[in-house]
Design a protein around this motif. Structure first.
Motif, PDB file in Angstrom:
ATOM      1  N   LEU A  61      60.457 -76.154  62.695  1.00 26.11           N
ATOM      2  CA  LEU A  61      59.228 -75.375  62.861  1.00 26.11           C
ATOM      3  C   LEU A  61      58.004 -76.275  62.699  1.00 26.11           C
ATOM      4  CD1 LEU A  61      57.698 -72.742  63.278  1.00 26.11           C
ATOM      5  CD2 LEU A  61      57.952 -72.309  60.804  1.00 26.11           C
ATOM      6  N   HIS A  62      58.028 -77.131  61.683  1.00 26.00           N
ATOM      7  CA  HIS A  62      56.909 -78.051  61.455  1.00 26.00           C
ATOM      8  C   HIS A  62      56.722 -78.962  62.671  1.00 26.00           C
ATOM      9  CE1 HIS A  62      54.842 -81.003  58.442  1.00 26.00           C
ATOM     10  NE2 HIS A  62      54.067 -80.662  59.417  1.00 26.00           N
ATOM     11  N   HIS A  63      57.808 -79.483  63.177  1.00 24.25           N
ATOM     12  CA  HIS A  63      57.757 -80.334  64.374  1.00 24.25           C
ATOM     13  C   HIS A  63      57.127 -79.587  65.546  1.00 24.25           C
ATOM     14  CE1 HIS A  63      59.092 -82.470  67.937  1.00 24.25           C
ATOM     15  NE2 HIS A  63      59.827 -81.436  68.263  1.00 24.25           N
ATOM     16  N   LEU A  64      57.545 -78.356  65.786  1.00 23.86           N
ATOM     17  CA  LEU A  64      57.021 -77.586  66.918  1.00 23.86           C
ATOM     18  C   LEU A  64      55.543 -77.248  66.744  1.00 23.86           C
ATOM     19  CD1 LEU A  64      60.047 -75.191  67.502  1.00 23.86           C
ATOM     20  CD2 LEU A  64      59.328 -77.107  68.969  1.00 23.86           C
ATOM     21  N   LEU A  65      55.133 -76.960  65.524  1.00 25.91           N
ATOM     22  CA  LEU A  65      53.727 -76.622  65.268  1.00 25.91           C
ATOM     23  C   LEU A  65      52.801 -77.831  65.351  1.00 25.91           C
ATOM     24  CD1 LEU A  65      53.976 -74.116  62.292  1.00 25.91           C
ATOM     25  CD2 LEU A  65      52.918 -73.660  64.509  1.00 25.91           C
ATOM     26  N   SER A  66      53.271 -78.943  64.809  1.00 24.60           N
ATOM     27  CA  SER A  66      52.397 -80.112  64.664  1.00 24.60           C
ATOM     28  C   SER A  66      52.516 -81.117  65.807  1.00 24.60           C
ATOM     29  CB  SER A  66      52.695 -80.833  63.347  1.00 24.60           C
ATOM     30  OG  SER A  66      53.983 -81.445  63.401  1.00 24.60           O
ATOM     31  N   GLY A  67      53.642 -81.106  66.503  1.00 25.47           N
ATOM     32  CA  GLY A  67      53.881 -82.117  67.523  1.00 25.47           C
ATOM     33  C   GLY A  67      54.348 -83.442  66.939  1.00 25.47           C
ATOM     34  N   VAL A 114      55.193 -70.795  69.718  1.00 28.47           N
ATOM     35  CA  VAL A 114      56.061 -71.653  68.909  1.00 28.47           C
ATOM     36  C   VAL A 114      57.297 -70.883  68.455  1.00 28.47           C
ATOM     37  CG1 VAL A 114      56.222 -72.863  66.692  1.00 28.47           C
ATOM     38  CG2 VAL A 114      54.280 -73.288  68.205  1.00 28.47           C
ATOM     39  N   ALA A 115      57.134 -69.627  68.066  1.00 27.64           N
ATOM     40  CA  ALA A 115      58.285 -68.817  67.637  1.00 27.64           C
ATOM     41  C   ALA A 115      59.289 -68.667  68.766  1.00 27.64           C
ATOM     42  CB  ALA A 115      57.819 -67.452  67.148  1.00 27.64           C
ATOM     43  N   SER A 116      58.797 -68.475  69.973  1.00 30.33           N
ATOM     44  CA  SER A 116      59.681 -68.353  71.132  1.00 30.33           C
ATOM     45  C   SER A 116      60.448 -69.653  71.367  1.00 30.33           C
ATOM     46  CB  SER A 116      58.852 -67.989  72.362  1.00 30.33           C
ATOM     47  OG  SER A 116      59.670 -67.906  73.491  1.00 30.33           O
ATOM     48  N   ARG A 117      59.754 -70.781  71.273  1.00 30.82           N
ATOM     49  CA  ARG A 117      60.416 -72.084  71.427  1.00 30.82           C
ATOM     50  C   ARG A 117      61.396 -72.336  70.279  1.00 30.82           C
ATOM     51  NH1 ARG A 117      55.511 -75.449  71.544  1.00 30.82           N
ATOM     52  NH2 ARG A 117      56.929 -77.150  71.068  1.00 30.82           N
ATOM     53  N   TRP A 118      60.998 -71.963  69.068  1.00 32.01           N
ATOM     54  CA  TRP A 118      61.847 -72.154  67.885  1.00 32.01           C
ATOM     55  C   TRP A 118      63.134 -71.352  68.025  1.00 32.01           C
ATOM     56  CZ3 TRP A 118      60.778 -69.937  62.395  1.00 32.01           C
ATOM     57  CH2 TRP A 118      61.457 -70.689  61.432  1.00 32.01           C
ATOM     58  N   ALA A 119      63.039 -70.137  68.553  1.00 33.44           N
ATOM     59  CA  ALA A 119      64.228 -69.282  68.721  1.00 33.44           C
ATOM     60  C   ALA A 119      65.260 -69.914  69.649  1.00 33.44           C
ATOM     61  CB  ALA A 119      63.813 -67.911  69.246  1.00 33.44           C
ATOM     62  N   ARG A 120      64.824 -70.807  70.519  1.00 32.87           N
ATOM     63  CA  ARG A 120      65.738 -71.452  71.464  1.00 32.87           C
ATOM     64  C   ARG A 120      66.311 -72.768  70.951  1.00 32.87           C
ATOM     65  NH1 ARG A 120      61.480 -69.697  74.857  1.00 32.87           N
ATOM     66  NH2 ARG A 120      60.735 -71.834  75.095  1.00 32.87           N
ATOM     67  N   THR A 121      65.962 -73.166  69.717  1.00 31.62           N
ATOM     68  CA  THR A 121      66.506 -74.410  69.166  1.00 31.62           C
ATOM     69  C   THR A 121      67.963 -74.199  68.754  1.00 31.62           C
ATOM     70  OG1 THR A 121      65.746 -73.911  66.920  1.00 31.62           O
ATOM     71  CG2 THR A 121      64.238 -75.179  68.345  1.00 31.62           C
ATOM     72  N   PRO A 122      68.751 -75.253  68.702  1.00 30.08           N
ATOM     73  CA  PRO A 122      70.169 -75.106  68.352  1.00 30.08           C
ATOM     74  C   PRO A 122      70.395 -74.406  67.010  1.00 30.08           C
ATOM     75  CG  PRO A 122      69.751 -77.318  69.190  1.00 30.08           C
ATOM     76  CD  PRO A 122      68.419 -76.647  69.043  1.00 30.08           C
ATOM     77  N   GLU A 123      69.553 -74.712  66.018  1.00 25.79           N
ATOM     78  CA  GLU A 123      69.738 -74.121  64.689  1.00 25.79           C
ATOM     79  C   GLU A 123      69.582 -72.600  64.724  1.00 25.79           C
ATOM     80  OE1 GLU A 123      68.159 -78.097  64.770  1.00 25.79           O
ATOM     81  OE2 GLU A 123      66.971 -76.303  65.127  1.00 25.79           O
ATOM     82  N   LEU A 124      68.650 -72.117  65.491  1.00 29.65           N
ATOM     83  CA  LEU A 124      68.409 -70.682  65.543  1.00 29.65           C
ATOM     84  C   LEU A 124      69.270 -69.977  66.584  1.00 29.65           C
ATOM     85  CD1 LEU A 124      65.328 -71.620  64.277  1.00 29.65           C
ATOM     86  CD2 LEU A 124      65.510 -69.161  64.120  1.00 29.65           C
ATOM     87  N   ARG A 125      69.692 -70.682  67.615  1.00 28.12           N
ATOM     88  CA  ARG A 125      70.586 -70.059  68.606  1.00 28.12           C
ATOM     89  C   ARG A 125      71.886 -69.623  67.955  1.00 28.12           C
ATOM     90  NH1 ARG A 125      69.304 -74.072  72.962  1.00 28.12           N
ATOM     91  NH2 ARG A 125      71.082 -75.137  72.068  1.00 28.12           N
ATOM     92  N   GLN A 126      72.329 -70.339  66.924  1.00 30.21           N
ATOM     93  CA  GLN A 126      73.544 -69.945  66.202  1.00 30.21           C
ATOM     94  C   GLN A 126      73.393 -68.562  65.599  1.00 30.21           C
ATOM     95  OE1 GLN A 126      75.062 -72.785  63.333  1.00 30.21           O
ATOM     96  NE2 GLN A 126      73.733 -74.337  64.230  1.00 30.21           N
ATOM     97  N   LEU A 127      72.169 -68.193  65.273  1.00 30.72           N
ATOM     98  CA  LEU A 127      71.873 -66.917  64.636  1.00 30.72           C
ATOM     99  C   LEU A 127      71.145 -65.996  65.610  1.00 30.72           C
ATOM    100  CD1 LEU A 127      70.500 -68.482  61.342  1.00 30.72           C
ATOM    101  CD2 LEU A 127      72.763 -67.474  61.664  1.00 30.72           C
ATOM    102  N   LEU A 136      61.515 -62.832  65.872  1.00 27.43           N
ATOM    103  CA  LEU A 136      61.080 -64.020  65.150  1.00 27.43           C
ATOM    104  C   LEU A 136      59.558 -64.161  65.146  1.00 27.43           C
ATOM    105  CD1 LEU A 136      62.225 -66.384  63.571  1.00 27.43           C
ATOM    106  CD2 LEU A 136      62.348 -67.673  65.688  1.00 27.43           C
ATOM    107  N   THR A 137      58.916 -63.754  66.212  1.00 25.91           N
ATOM    108  CA  THR A 137      57.457 -63.897  66.296  1.00 25.91           C
ATOM    109  C   THR A 137      56.738 -63.197  65.143  1.00 25.91           C
ATOM    110  OG1 THR A 137      57.487 -64.275  68.669  1.00 25.91           O
ATOM    111  CG2 THR A 137      55.420 -63.467  67.729  1.00 25.91           C
ATOM    112  N   PRO A 138      57.024 -61.914  64.846  1.00 23.72           N
ATOM    113  CA  PRO A 138      56.334 -61.289  63.709  1.00 23.72           C
ATOM    114  C   PRO A 138      56.638 -61.984  62.381  1.00 23.72           C
ATOM    115  CG  PRO A 138      57.438 -59.620  65.046  1.00 23.72           C
ATOM    116  CD  PRO A 138      57.862 -60.960  65.562  1.00 23.72           C
ATOM    117  N   ALA A 139      57.834 -62.534  62.248  1.00 29.00           N
ATOM    118  CA  ALA A 139      58.195 -63.243  61.014  1.00 29.00           C
ATOM    119  C   ALA A 139      57.386 -64.525  60.870  1.00 29.00           C
ATOM    120  CB  ALA A 139      59.691 -63.546  60.999  1.00 29.00           C
ATOM    121  N   VAL A 140      57.211 -65.263  61.965  1.00 36.56           N
ATOM    122  CA  VAL A 140      56.424 -66.504  61.917  1.00 36.56           C
ATOM    123  C   VAL A 140      54.950 -66.171  61.649  1.00 36.56           C
ATOM    124  CG1 VAL A 140      55.621 -68.483  63.281  1.00 36.56           C
ATOM    125  CG2 VAL A 140      58.034 -67.830  63.322  1.00 36.56           C
ATOM    126  N   ILE A 141      54.457 -65.121  62.257  1.00 37.85           N
ATOM    127  CA  ILE A 141      53.072 -64.700  62.011  1.00 37.85           C
ATOM    128  C   ILE A 141      52.898 -64.291  60.551  1.00 37.85           C
ATOM    129  CG2 ILE A 141      51.364 -62.910  62.554  1.00 37.85           C
ATOM    130  CD1 ILE A 141      52.353 -63.163  65.513  1.00 37.85           C
TER     131      ILE A 141
END
Length: 165
Positions: A61-67, A114-127, A136-141
């Motif tokens: 998440l930090h990587h996606l937010l900060s670049g 970012v939440a949409s992109r994060w949801a597609r990462t391998p770690e979150l795709r497992q879940l 996920l978007t309301p949770a990140v907000i």
């Protein structure tokens, strides 16, 4: 035969003034959202993010937010540092100041992206059953709002986590 579903860890993110204050969440079986005696208010300002562990997932998440590169985000001394807990948990873990700042400063629209992109990462795709982008978007907000409130009172964020019962 389907793929077995892993038991998810229990996680709650919360704001506290210091590591010493944050570890007080370990005194309550229900963690930081336990209600204080007398007031009926939660002990800490909390956000529940089921199964979002504070190590790899928050580093992503930090990587996606900060670049910034993931490796750099995860190398932060306050990223995923266990500050208290027993051998079998629960534990209190730090959230890096860089992530707290990035969350607090990011607009809602960018958080949703970012939440949409994060949801597609391998770690979150497992879940995927738990962390579809629309959930996920309301949770990140909510996590970003917690980060903003924490910064307003010079607190930082922590994760209270335990293994499933």
């Amino acid at each position: 035969m389907g793929t077995p579903v892993r038991a998810a860890i229990v996680t709650e993110y919360f704001a506290a003034a210091s590591d010493d204050v944050a570890v007080l969440a370990l005194l309550e079986p229900d963690g930081p959202s336990a209600l204080a005696q007398g007031s009926g208010e939660p002990l800490f300002d909390t956000v529940t993010l089921p199964s979002i562990e504070p190590f790899v997932m928050l580093g992503t998440l930090h990587h996606l937010l900060s670049g910034r590169p993931y490796r750099e985000c995860a190398a932060d001394l306050r990223h995923g540092q266990v500050v208290g807990g027993g051998e079998e948990g629960p534990w209190v873990v730090t959230v890096s100041e860089g992530l707290v700042q990035a969350l607090a400063e990011t607009t809602r629209g960018r958080l949703a992206d970012v939440a949409s992109r994060w949801a597609r990462t391998p770690e979150l795709r497992q879940l995927a059953h738990e962390h579809r982008p629309e959930r996920l978007t309301p949770a990140v907000i909510a996590l970003a709002a917690l980060a903003h409130r924490a910064q307003d009172v010079r607190h930082t964020l922590y994760c209270w986590t335990r293994l499933p019962a």
